[in-house]
Motif scaffolding. Sequence first.
Motif, PDB file in Angstrom:
ATOM      1  N   LYS A 194       2.268   1.814  -3.505  1.00  0.00           N
ATOM      2  CA  LYS A 194       1.214   2.289  -4.393  1.00  0.00           C
ATOM      3  C   LYS A 194       0.960   3.775  -4.179  1.00  0.00           C
ATOM      4  O   LYS A 194       0.790   4.542  -5.125  1.00  0.00           O
ATOM      5  CB  LYS A 194      -0.069   1.491  -4.166  1.00  0.00           C
ATOM      6  CG  LYS A 194      -0.008   0.079  -4.697  1.00  0.00           C
ATOM      7  CD  LYS A 194      -1.295  -0.654  -4.399  1.00  0.00           C
ATOM      8  CE  LYS A 194      -1.222  -2.105  -4.819  1.00  0.00           C
ATOM      9  NZ  LYS A 194      -2.439  -2.847  -4.476  1.00  0.00           N
ATOM     10  N   LYS A 195       0.935   4.186  -2.900  1.00  0.00           N
ATOM     11  CA  LYS A 195       0.705   5.598  -2.573  1.00  0.00           C
ATOM     12  C   LYS A 195       1.846   6.459  -3.118  1.00  0.00           C
ATOM     13  O   LYS A 195       1.621   7.520  -3.693  1.00  0.00           O
ATOM     14  CB  LYS A 195       0.575   5.773  -1.062  1.00  0.00           C
ATOM     15  CG  LYS A 195       0.272   7.177  -0.646  1.00  0.00           C
ATOM     16  CD  LYS A 195       0.126   7.303   0.854  1.00  0.00           C
ATOM     17  CE  LYS A 195      -0.107   8.757   1.213  1.00  0.00           C
ATOM     18  NZ  LYS A 195      -0.141   8.972   2.648  1.00  0.00           N
ATOM     19  N   LYS A 236       0.836  -1.204   0.000  1.00  0.00           N
ATOM     20  CA  LYS A 236       0.000   0.000   0.000  1.00  0.00           C
ATOM     21  C   LYS A 236       0.872   1.255   0.000  1.00  0.00           C
ATOM     22  O   LYS A 236       0.559   2.244  -0.647  1.00  0.00           O
ATOM     23  CB  LYS A 236      -0.918   0.009   1.226  1.00  0.00           C
ATOM     24  CG  LYS A 236      -1.988  -1.053   1.195  1.00  0.00           C
ATOM     25  CD  LYS A 236      -2.832  -0.991   2.455  1.00  0.00           C
ATOM     26  CE  LYS A 236      -3.873  -2.095   2.469  1.00  0.00           C
ATOM     27  NZ  LYS A 236      -4.662  -2.079   3.716  1.00  0.00           N
TER      28      LYS A 236
END
Length: 48
Positions: free
Chosen positions: A37-38, A34
């Motif tokens: 991805k950010k 995550k």
Amino acid sequence: MTDKRKNIYKIYWGVNQYRTDKRTGAIDPMPRSKYMKKLFKEEEERLK
């Protein structure tokens, strides 16, 4: 000159016996976390 090489070396390609997947080609990348991805999303927005 009639000098002959004393040692003749042969090189063989092999896969380590302890490698369980036995693939010799490119390895697929791991899925992104995550956090990554950010970071990629923020970077894409910054470059626009």
